[in-house]
Motif scaffolding. Structure first.
Motif, PDB file in Angstrom:
ATOM      1  N   VAL A 101     -21.206  15.174   5.210  1.00 40.77           N
ATOM      2  CA  VAL A 101     -20.605  16.390   5.765  1.00 40.77           C
ATOM      3  C   VAL A 101     -19.094  16.199   5.784  1.00 40.77           C
ATOM      4  CG1 VAL A 101     -20.408  17.907   7.762  1.00 40.77           C
ATOM      5  CG2 VAL A 101     -22.632  16.940   7.146  1.00 40.77           C
ATOM      6  N   GLY A 102     -18.392  16.967   4.963  1.00 34.54           N
ATOM      7  CA  GLY A 102     -16.950  16.823   4.841  1.00 34.54           C
ATOM      8  C   GLY A 102     -16.183  17.553   5.921  1.00 34.54           C
ATOM      9  N   PRO A 103     -14.857  17.466   5.890  1.00 34.63           N
ATOM     10  CA  PRO A 103     -14.012  18.162   6.872  1.00 34.63           C
ATOM     11  C   PRO A 103     -14.263  19.667   6.859  1.00 34.63           C
ATOM     12  CG  PRO A 103     -12.736  16.554   5.628  1.00 34.63           C
ATOM     13  CD  PRO A 103     -14.065  16.648   4.950  1.00 34.63           C
ATOM     14  N   ASP A 104     -14.111  20.263   8.016  1.00 35.04           N
ATOM     15  CA  ASP A 104     -14.355  21.695   8.166  1.00 35.04           C
ATOM     16  C   ASP A 104     -13.218  22.510   7.537  1.00 35.04           C
ATOM     17  OD1 ASP A 104     -14.134  24.389   9.735  1.00 35.04           O
ATOM     18  OD2 ASP A 104     -16.128  23.621  10.212  1.00 35.04           O
ATOM     19  N   PRO A 105     -13.532  23.504   6.700  1.00 38.11           N
ATOM     20  CA  PRO A 105     -12.476  24.279   6.040  1.00 38.11           C
ATOM     21  C   PRO A 105     -11.676  25.161   6.994  1.00 38.11           C
ATOM     22  CG  PRO A 105     -14.633  25.185   5.519  1.00 38.11           C
ATOM     23  CD  PRO A 105     -14.878  23.886   6.227  1.00 38.11           C
ATOM     24  N   VAL A 106     -12.202  25.410   8.185  1.00 30.23           N
ATOM     25  CA  VAL A 106     -11.488  26.242   9.157  1.00 30.23           C
ATOM     26  C   VAL A 106     -10.699  25.371  10.136  1.00 30.23           C
ATOM     27  CG1 VAL A 106     -11.717  27.940  11.018  1.00 30.23           C
ATOM     28  CG2 VAL A 106     -13.142  28.129   8.949  1.00 30.23           C
ATOM     29  N   SER A 107     -11.384  24.489  10.837  1.00 30.74           N
ATOM     30  CA  SER A 107     -10.735  23.710  11.896  1.00 30.74           C
ATOM     31  C   SER A 107     -10.033  22.454  11.388  1.00 30.74           C
ATOM     32  CB  SER A 107     -11.768  23.321  12.963  1.00 30.74           C
ATOM     33  OG  SER A 107     -12.788  22.507  12.408  1.00 30.74           O
ATOM     34  N   GLU A 108     -10.356  22.006  10.172  1.00 26.42           N
ATOM     35  CA  GLU A 108      -9.725  20.825   9.592  1.00 26.42           C
ATOM     36  C   GLU A 108      -9.229  21.161   8.179  1.00 26.42           C
ATOM     37  OE1 GLU A 108     -12.341  17.156  11.150  1.00 26.42           O
ATOM     38  OE2 GLU A 108     -13.549  18.714  10.197  1.00 26.42           O
ATOM     39  N   HIS A 109      -8.497  22.245   8.065  1.00 26.70           N
ATOM     40  CA  HIS A 109      -8.190  22.816   6.758  1.00 26.70           C
ATOM     41  C   HIS A 109      -7.429  21.849   5.844  1.00 26.70           C
ATOM     42  CE1 HIS A 109      -7.985  26.064   3.915  1.00 26.70           C
ATOM     43  NE2 HIS A 109      -6.666  25.997   3.857  1.00 26.70           N
ATOM     44  N   LYS A 110      -6.420  21.168   6.376  1.00 24.51           N
ATOM     45  CA  LYS A 110      -5.646  20.243   5.542  1.00 24.51           C
ATOM     46  C   LYS A 110      -6.502  19.082   5.064  1.00 24.51           C
ATOM     47  CE  LYS A 110      -1.058  21.265   7.439  1.00 24.51           C
ATOM     48  NZ  LYS A 110       0.136  20.717   8.141  1.00 24.51           N
ATOM     49  N   ALA A 111      -7.329  18.551   5.949  1.00 25.53           N
ATOM     50  CA  ALA A 111      -8.223  17.447   5.573  1.00 25.53           C
ATOM     51  C   ALA A 111      -9.277  17.922   4.571  1.00 25.53           C
ATOM     52  CB  ALA A 111      -8.897  16.871   6.811  1.00 25.53           C
ATOM     53  N   ASP A 174      -7.870  28.851   0.478  1.00 25.01           N
ATOM     54  CA  ASP A 174      -7.603  29.856   1.512  1.00 25.01           C
ATOM     55  C   ASP A 174      -8.841  30.703   1.783  1.00 25.01           C
ATOM     56  OD1 ASP A 174      -4.949  29.026   1.700  1.00 25.01           O
ATOM     57  OD2 ASP A 174      -4.302  30.384   0.108  1.00 25.01           O
ATOM     58  N   LEU A 175      -9.562  31.065   0.720  1.00 21.82           N
ATOM     59  CA  LEU A 175     -10.759  31.889   0.898  1.00 21.82           C
ATOM     60  C   LEU A 175     -11.846  31.145   1.657  1.00 21.82           C
ATOM     61  CD1 LEU A 175     -10.927  33.578  -2.622  1.00 21.82           C
ATOM     62  CD2 LEU A 175     -10.423  34.704  -0.437  1.00 21.82           C
ATOM     63  N   CYS A 176     -11.908  29.826   1.484  1.00 23.99           N
ATOM     64  CA  CYS A 176     -12.908  29.028   2.197  1.00 23.99           C
ATOM     65  C   CYS A 176     -12.629  28.983   3.698  1.00 23.99           C
ATOM     66  CB  CYS A 176     -12.964  27.605   1.637  1.00 23.99           C
ATOM     67  SG  CYS A 176     -13.780  27.500   0.026  1.00 23.99           S
ATOM     68  N   LYS A 177     -11.433  29.334   4.090  1.00 20.50           N
ATOM     69  CA  LYS A 177     -11.103  29.458   5.511  1.00 20.50           C
ATOM     70  C   LYS A 177     -11.159  30.914   5.949  1.00 20.50           C
ATOM     71  CE  LYS A 177      -7.490  28.522   8.938  1.00 20.50           C
ATOM     72  NZ  LYS A 177      -6.171  27.891   9.200  1.00 20.50           N
ATOM     73  N   GLN A 178     -10.572  31.784   5.154  1.00 16.05           N
ATOM     74  CA  GLN A 178     -10.446  33.191   5.522  1.00 16.05           C
ATOM     75  C   GLN A 178     -11.796  33.874   5.719  1.00 16.05           C
ATOM     76  OE1 GLN A 178      -8.229  35.562   2.653  1.00 16.05           O
ATOM     77  NE2 GLN A 178      -9.443  37.371   3.174  1.00 16.05           N
ATOM     78  N   LEU A 179     -12.709  33.707   4.772  1.00 17.95           N
ATOM     79  CA  LEU A 179     -13.969  34.454   4.828  1.00 17.95           C
ATOM     80  C   LEU A 179     -14.899  33.967   5.940  1.00 17.95           C
ATOM     81  CD1 LEU A 179     -14.625  35.128   1.043  1.00 17.95           C
ATOM     82  CD2 LEU A 179     -13.530  36.586   2.757  1.00 17.95           C
TER      83      LEU A 179
END
Length: 289
Positions: A101-111, A174-179
């Motif tokens: 399970v990798g870093p979260d695209p919303v809460s850990e976007h840079k990682a 960006d879309l992996c966070k935005q949507l």
């Protein structure tokens, strides 16, 4: 204090809890003294929870705990935090974050971005982008409807290699966070026979969707037998016969002209039973051989 009924029986200790999310997983951090659960666990362990399709949390008075509550934390003033799941697909275990399970695209976007870019030369990124988007090691939290929406908004050929799409279209990050954020703001979805437990209007989610389950979109079954919805299959068939044949999968097409069908027939790229139904926008079905 909190009563924990997960280990054996009822244990009474002061257990402050906090939580973190990573993709589809919830991490419940529990702090206790060494004496508490000393026969079971080390201090300060965490519960990693998966919600399944229909799992969700409620906070109710203890005497009003929902029927299908399976993991419960009771406060000492008469309230209960419950993981509720009618289908019993939800799960939990004592653990840290799983390696897959990798870093979260919303809460850990840079990682999240770094994890992908650091591994972009790995062979797995040779695979089509529509497959990699469900790989939780890199695209944590992205599920079936989100991959359809991400690729629709990105407007790329979903059968290109993940590496090529990511290198040429960094907007995918960006879309992996935005949507996911947009889906969260409207209260999440309701799919098939699953009803959102938070009384969210089904039509709100339906109106938000642009690709998934929408008329006019094309579908294939991926290697995990999940239906993938995407756009512009007519152009894809017309321009790349060889790549299409390599898929060796059943395809439904809502944007295929009679001329394209005839080309495929001449090249024997479809079996003799395949038909084009001239209904509305030339709805067609193709079975690959």
């Amino acid at each position: 204090g909190i009563l924990d009924r997960d280990v054996t029986g009822v244990q009474t200790c002061a257990l402050p809890i906090s939580s973190q999310t990573r993709g589809k997983k919830l991490k419940i951090n529990i702090k206790w003294t060494v004496d508490c659960f000393k026969h079971h666990l080390k201090p300060n362990m965490s519960l990693i929870c998966g919600m399944g399709m229909s799992g969700h949390w409620t906070f109710t008075e203890t005497n009003n705990t929902p029927k299908h509550a399976h993991l419960m934390f009771d406060t000492d003033d008469g309230w209960t935090l419950s993981l509720v799941d009618v289908r019993r697909f939800a799960n939990w275990k004592w653990s840290d974050w799983p390696e897959n399970v990798g870093p979260d695209p919303v809460s850990e976007h840079k990682a999240f971005i770094k994890n992908i870019l650091d591994n972009l030369n790995n062979k797995i990124f040779d695979n089509p982008i529509y497959e990699i988007l469900l790989n939780q090691k890199y695209f944590s939290g992205i599920g079936n409807y989100l991959r359809a929406e991400i690729l629709y908004h990105l407007d790329v050929d979903p059968f290109l290699s993940a590496r090529q799409v990511i290198q040429e279209n960094p907007r995918i990050f960006d879309l992996c966070k935005q949507l996911p954020v947009e889906a969260y703001v409207i209260g999440g979805g309701q799919l098939k026979d699953w009803t959102n437990p938070y009384q969210v209007e089904k039509q709100t989610f339906e109106n938000w969707l642009r690709c998934y389950s929408k008329p006019g979109m094309a579908t294939i079954m991926d290697k995990n037998k999940r239906k993938f919805w995407y756009n512009n299959i007519g152009k894809f068939i017309e321009n790349d016969f060889e790549k299409l044949i390599k898929l060796q999968r059943y395809i439904r097409c809502d944007d295929m002209s009679k001329e394209i069908y005839e080309q495929l027939s001449v090249l024997k790229y479809i079996n003799q039973d395949a038909k084009v139904l001239e209904l509305g926008g030339n709805i067609g079905r193709v079975s690959l051989v």
